[in-house]
Design an enzyme around this catalytic site. Structure first.
Site, PDB file in Angstrom:
ATOM      1  CB  THR A  59      -0.735  -0.296   1.049  1.00 31.19           C
ATOM      2  OG1 THR A  59      -1.217  -1.387   0.840  1.00 31.19           O
ATOM      3  CG2 THR A  59      -2.012   1.625   1.332  1.00 31.19           C
ATOM      4  CB  CYS A  60       4.024   2.491   1.876  1.00 35.56           C
ATOM      5  SG  CYS A  60       3.294   2.282   3.495  1.00 35.56           S
ATOM      6  CB  ALA A  61       5.064   0.238  -3.135  1.00 38.02           C
TER       7      ALA A  61
END
Length: 165
Positions: A59-61
């Site tokens: 999700t961060c990527a």
């Protein structure tokens, strides 16, 4: 403190994000070149603070990729992607992904950013990392929008954040 979840399990941050209309707290973060950048270095621009636990999670990527795409078309706007990842990991990710419309910044050295913005996670498996949040700072240095994402594995509301610019 903000009540958030990690895969449905309750965790907390140390406080709440700055309020809309307040002056955004200044900070000093480490660049991928091991230099330092402060919020005041971007004065006069709209600033998107895309904040997350680690670029090495899906999700961060995705949030970095999404803001990278959307930032290419924004005038007088900079996207700062902020985590406690080491600058080396941030540089590796951007190089592998062809990310060039955002600036990666690390809070690994002091953790001051997470404390000033009250988004450091205080308990659970991600304790001491940053929660997932978006803060928009207008060209006058005022907070124009905030989103504390309530479930860490969820993406932020890109549309609402960009509308605030």
């Amino acid at each position: 403190m903000a009540d958030i979840t990690l895969k449905g399990n309750a965790i907390n941050t140390i406080g709440n994000l700055p309020k809309v209309g307040e002056t955004a707290p200044d900070f000093s973060l480490t660049t991928v070149e091991l230099g330092h950048k402060k919020l005041s270095d971007f004065a006069g621009k709209n600033i998107i603070l895309n904040i997350f636990p680690s670029v090495d999670t899906g999700t961060c990527a995705t949030s970095v990729r999404e803001f990278n795409k959307k930032a290419a078309n924004l005038e007088n706007t900079v996207v700062l992607c902020i985590s406690k990842d080491l600058p080396f990991a941030q540089a590796r990710f951007c190089g592998a992904e062809g990310i060039d419309n955002v600036e990666m910044l690390s809070d690994f050295a002091t953790g001051d950013f997470g404390k000033k913005y009250q988004l450091e996670i205080e308990n659970g498996p991600l304790a001491h990392l940053h929660s997932r949040a978006v803060v928009i700072v207008d060209k006058n240095g005022k907070v124009a929008y905030t989103e504390q994402v309530s479930e860490i594995v969820d993406e932020p509301n890109y549309k609402a954040a960009l509308k605030a610019i």
